[in-house]
Design a protein around this motif. Structure first.
Motif, short mmCIF file in Angstrom:
data_model
loop_
_atom_site.label_atom_id
_atom_site.label_comp_id
_atom_site.label_asym_id
_atom_site.label_seq_id
_atom_site.Cartn_x
_atom_site.Cartn_y
_atom_site.Cartn_z
N LEU A 213 0.83 -1.20 0.00
CA LEU A 213 0.00 0.00 0.00
C LEU A 213 0.87 1.25 0.00
O LEU A 213 0.59 2.22 -0.72
N LEU A 222 -3.65 -2.71 -6.13
CA LEU A 222 -2.94 -3.86 -5.57
C LEU A 222 -3.77 -5.11 -5.85
O LEU A 222 -4.93 -5.19 -5.43
N LEU A 235 -5.15 -3.21 7.64
CA LEU A 235 -5.06 -2.33 6.49
C LEU A 235 -5.33 -0.89 6.94
O LEU A 235 -6.32 -0.63 7.63
N LEU A 240 -5.45 4.14 2.29
CA LEU A 240 -6.15 3.60 1.11
C LEU A 240 -7.05 4.68 0.51
O LEU A 240 -7.06 4.88 -0.71
N ALA A 245 -6.87 4.22 -3.68
CA ALA A 245 -6.30 2.96 -4.15
C ALA A 245 -7.34 1.85 -4.13
O ALA A 245 -8.38 1.94 -3.46
N VAL A 247 -7.71 -2.45 -3.67
CA VAL A 247 -7.13 -3.73 -3.30
C VAL A 247 -8.11 -4.82 -3.75
O VAL A 247 -9.28 -4.78 -3.39
#
Length: 313
Positions: A213, A222, A235, A240, A245, A247
Motif C-alpha cells: 500500500l 494492488l 489495512l 487507502l 487505491a 485492493v
C-alpha cells in the motif's frame, strides 16, 4: 485409474510434462480442495500430445484455426489432475505448442500466463504504467516480468540475493529490488520519482500488505494473487482512501468454466504469440519424475526455485 475418455469438445492428452505450482502444495496440505468434478490429485497445467479428439471439438474452439488432430502438441490449463499419464482437456483451455518450444517449456506456461494476464486485466493496467512484481523469480513472477514488459508496462520486480536479482533483471525488468537487503518502499519511491507504482502483483499476501500500500501511487491497484506470507493483516484505510487505491484478490482455479475459457482465449490471442516469437520464454528450474513428486514439492517449498519445477512420466 481408468483411462479417461474425451467427451464433446475435449482432447485426450498423453502428458509429457506437468507443472508444479504452490497451489499443489496447498492442496497436499489440505488447504485447497479441487473444484467440483475435478480429479482429486494435483496438477493445474500440462503439455503433451493429443491421443484422441472428442466429438464437437472444432465447434467448441472457433479461435483454434485448423481442427485438432491426433498427434498435435498441446499445452493446457486444468482444474486439477495433471499429475497423470493421461488427462482430458476442454479445448477452450488448450493451446497449440509452437515449433521451437519444448514440451517441458510448454508445460510451465499455462497457469502462469493465465494468472498474470488475467490479473493485469483486473488491474486495468495499460501501456506506459509501472507495475511491481513481488516475487519476480518465482514460477509466476518469471513469466510476469517479460509479459508485462512486452505489453508496454515499466516493470519493477523483487528477488532475494544478488544472483537472483541479476537473473530477474535479465528477464526484462527495468529495475530489480533485493528484498533481503533493500528498503523496498524507499527503493520503489526512488525508482518512480516519489510517485509509487500503478500496479502491484503480489504473491505474498498479509506480510506484504503494508509495504504494498505504501508503494502504490495515487489511484494505484494492488492485486493479491498469493498468500505465501499469510492471509490476515491490518489495512490502513485512511491511506487507502487518501490514495484512492484499490485492493483486489483473485483466484484462477475456482473461476467458472466460462471465465477460464475467456481468460485462455485472451492468452491465446495476446500472450501465446509472444511465446511463439520468443519474446516471453519460460524458465525451467528443475525436472523430476512422477515418482519423485514429493522431492519436487520439497524443492518448491525450499524457496530456492527460480522459475518452474516440472514433473515428467
Amino acid at each position: 485409474m481408468p483411462e479417461p475418455v474425451p467427451g464433446p469438445g475435449e482432447l485426450l492428452v498423453a502428458v509429457g510434462a506437468a507443472g508444479v505450482n504452490r497451489a499443489d502444495l496447498l492442496q497436499r496440505a489440505g488447504h485447497y480442495a479441487p473444484p467440483a468434478g475435478a480429479p482429486a490429485w494435483p496438477g493445474l497445467e500440462v503439455a503433451g500430445e493429443v491421443l484422441a479428439v472428442g466429438p464437437g471439438t472444432t465447434a467448441a474452439e472457433p479461435s483454434a484455426g485448423s481442427p485438432w488432430q491426433v498427434g498435435d502438441r498441446v499445452a493446457a490449463l486444468l482444474p486439477g489432475g495433471g499429475y497423470a499419464e493421461r488427462v482430458v482437456v476442454p479445448v477452450e483451455l488448450a493451446l497449440r505448442v509452437p515449433d521451437g518450444l519444448s514440451t517441458l517449456e510448454a508445460a510451465s506456461l499455462p497457469e502462469a500466463l493465465a494468472t498474470v494476464l488475467s490479473n493485469l486485466r483486473v488491474a486495468h493496467a495499460v501501456a506506459g504504467e509501472t507495475v511491481l512484481v513481488r516475487g519476480g523469480s518465482g514460477g509466476v513472477g518469471s513469466v510476469a516480468v517479460p509479459l508485462a514488459r512486452a505489453l508496454g508496462l515499466r516493470v519493477l520486480a523483487t528477488a532475494g540475493g544478488p544472483d537472483r536479482v541479476e537473473r530477474v533483471r535479465a528477464l526484462g525488468a527495468h529495475a530489480v529490488l533485493d528484498h533481503r537487503s533493500d528498503d523496498l518502499v524507499a527503493r520503489v519511491l526512488a525508482e518512480t520519482d516519489g510517485r509509487g507504482v500503478d500496479v502491484v502483483l503480489d504473491v505474498l499476501g498479509a506480510g506484504a500488505l503494508a509495504d504494498n500500500l505504501a508503494m502504490l501511487a495515487d489511484d494505484g491497484r494492488l492485486v493479491v494473487i498469493g498468500l505465501q506470507r499469510g492471509r490476515r493483516a491490518e489495512l490502513d484505510l485512511g491511506l487507502l482512501m487518501a490514495k484512492r487505491a484499490t485492493v483486489v484478490g483473485t483466484m484462477l482455479r475456482s473461476r467458472p468454466a466460462a471465465q477460464k475459457a475467456a481468460i485462455m482465449a485472451d492468452v491465446r490471442a495476446h500472450a501465446w504469440p509472444l511465446v511463439a516469437e520468443g519474446t516471453v520464454r519460460p524458465v525451467v528450474h528443475a525436472t523430476y519424475s512422477f515418482a519423485e513428486a514429493a522431492s519436487a514439492h520439497r524443492e518448491l517449498e525450499s524457496g530456492a526455485v527460480l522459475g518452474k519445477v516440472l514433473l515428467v512420466p
